[in-house]
Write a protein that holds these residues in place. Sequence first.
Motif, PDB file in Angstrom:
ATOM      1  N   PRO A 189       1.098  -1.492   0.164  1.00 57.78           N
ATOM      2  CA  PRO A 189      -0.241   0.232  -0.245  1.00 57.78           C
ATOM      3  C   PRO A 189       0.525   1.526  -0.080  1.00 57.78           C
ATOM      4  N   GLN A 190       1.954   1.319  -0.604  1.00 57.84           N
ATOM      5  CA  GLN A 190       2.594   2.115  -0.862  1.00 57.84           C
ATOM      6  C   GLN A 190       3.065   2.506  -2.203  1.00 57.84           C
ATOM      7  N   LYS A 242      -3.240  -0.833  -3.254  1.00 61.73           N
ATOM      8  CA  LYS A 242      -4.319  -1.353  -1.751  1.00 61.73           C
ATOM      9  C   LYS A 242      -4.321   0.031  -1.715  1.00 61.73           C
ATOM     10  N   THR A 243      -5.241   0.476  -0.395  1.00 68.66           N
ATOM     11  CA  THR A 243      -5.190   1.887  -0.217  1.00 68.66           C
ATOM     12  C   THR A 243      -3.943   1.845   1.542  1.00 68.66           C
ATOM     13  N   ASP A 324      -7.771   6.594   0.302  1.00 66.57           N
ATOM     14  CA  ASP A 324      -8.200   5.880  -0.988  1.00 66.57           C
ATOM     15  C   ASP A 324      -7.113   5.586  -2.048  1.00 66.57           C
ATOM     16  N   LYS A 325      -6.434   6.012  -1.613  1.00 64.74           N
ATOM     17  CA  LYS A 325      -4.977   5.469  -2.925  1.00 64.74           C
ATOM     18  C   LYS A 325      -3.814   5.293  -1.060  1.00 64.74           C
ATOM     19  N   PRO A 326      -2.617   4.594  -2.312  1.00 61.50           N
ATOM     20  CA  PRO A 326      -1.381   4.151  -1.382  1.00 61.50           C
ATOM     21  C   PRO A 326      -0.897   5.082  -0.699  1.00 61.50           C
ATOM     22  N   SER A 327      -0.081   4.994  -0.543  1.00 58.75           N
ATOM     23  CA  SER A 327       0.497   5.854   0.310  1.00 58.75           C
ATOM     24  C   SER A 327       1.754   6.598  -0.442  1.00 58.75           C
ATOM     25  N   VAL A 328       1.917   7.847   0.205  1.00 60.43           N
ATOM     26  CA  VAL A 328       3.316   8.190  -0.142  1.00 60.43           C
ATOM     27  C   VAL A 328       4.412   7.279  -0.126  1.00 60.43           C
ATOM     28  N   THR A 329       5.448   6.933  -0.384  1.00 61.04           N
ATOM     29  CA  THR A 329       7.112   6.439   0.013  1.00 61.04           C
ATOM     30  C   THR A 329       7.227   7.268   0.995  1.00 61.04           C
TER      31      THR A 329
END
Length: 420
Positions: A189-190, A242-243, A324-329
């Motif tokens: 999720p990233q 994945k979010t 509802d988005k993946p995490s940033v780095t």
Amino acid sequence: MYQIENTIDIDKSFILKEDEATYHSRCSGELLHSRERYRLIDLFCGAGGMSLGFSEVFGQPFQSVWANDYNQFCGDTYNENFGPHCVVGDIVEILDQGKIEIPKADVVIGGPPCQGFSLLNKNRENDPRKELWRPYLEVVERSGASIFIMENVPQLLGTFEHGEIVGAARSLGFRVWQEKLIAADYGVPQTRTRAFIIGCKFADPAVLFPPRKTHFNPNGNGKPLTLPFNKVEYLSTPPKWKTVRDAIADLPAPEGTEIRNVPPPLDLHFGRTPTELSRKRYRAIPREGMNRFDLQRIAPELTPKCWIRKKSGGTDLFGRLWWDKPSVTIRTEFFKPEKGRYLHPKQHRPITHREAARFQSFPDSFKFLGSKIEVAKQIGNAVPPLLAARVADVVRLLLDQKYGKWTSSQEQNEVKLCRG
């Protein structure tokens, strides 16, 4: 359907509740038939995220036999989770002194420190850390490994040093390939992007690498932006990225400001003590996706003057994640919102160590040792284990092919499943 044998007592409710089923659907019933485990060396191992992806925890037939890191806390964490065979110290000195024999191995993995190539490093032209790939390849040679996996920042690819790495590996008899992989494409999720260089002595790794994507990036209609999938593998469409919601929605509000002696996941789920000014800034940008430019627009009196002077760049600074988005780095200072988009989507606070570890796809029961600052470094510097597991798919298939562990039909089927 095979069962994953856990060497770590993990709670699969987050990591594998969907990915295990997805992985099963890609694999034949004979995938993990009885066999010897392949010997693995992990250099610049950190906490061991890459080793974890290559381990039985993620269904892989690899066993770590030796590891090295310069940081004592990383060595402690690695030894706690994989057994007491991580040697702490400068790899150059270890090799020069010759007091430690490098064991034989099938594969060497690891990421030589990447700051020498990072865009965040303003002195990278003369950074000696760019040269640590040399002792890495020396260990590859001494161990007799027939495959190596080198991970680094994407800026490495195409540089002069990248050319030197490829040339040196070829002189040792390796055929080499490289790709940039996005962690979210493999169930993490990233949206972390990393470069992987793979070398193999007995086959062309470009035939199988990069590993086949398991998740897709949806557009506004929920349709795949690309289709690197075999439709036969899925009843409908493959799973979406994945979010943040998938990863951390079940966690309660954090408690305390230190690592706690309680069962996971709450041991690393602690907060900070922000100033009242910081709290006002958090509350001034309450909606997910907001960032420092929204803060300047809504509450210029709360905005640091240096941000006001900086008219461009840094759109993730002081930003909120999206549910509802993946995490940033995830980097090593994820607990500081002024360093990136590290504010919780809803609560007025930065993300916690546990949340960052989940964004990296670490199982809750993986044990991190050290101070909270050292644990944050271990989390931020790690290769996401779930991404490493998909890279391990390719290595496993190559080694199985080398040792004749597949019939011709199984081999053809596995090639189709592993590579689009």
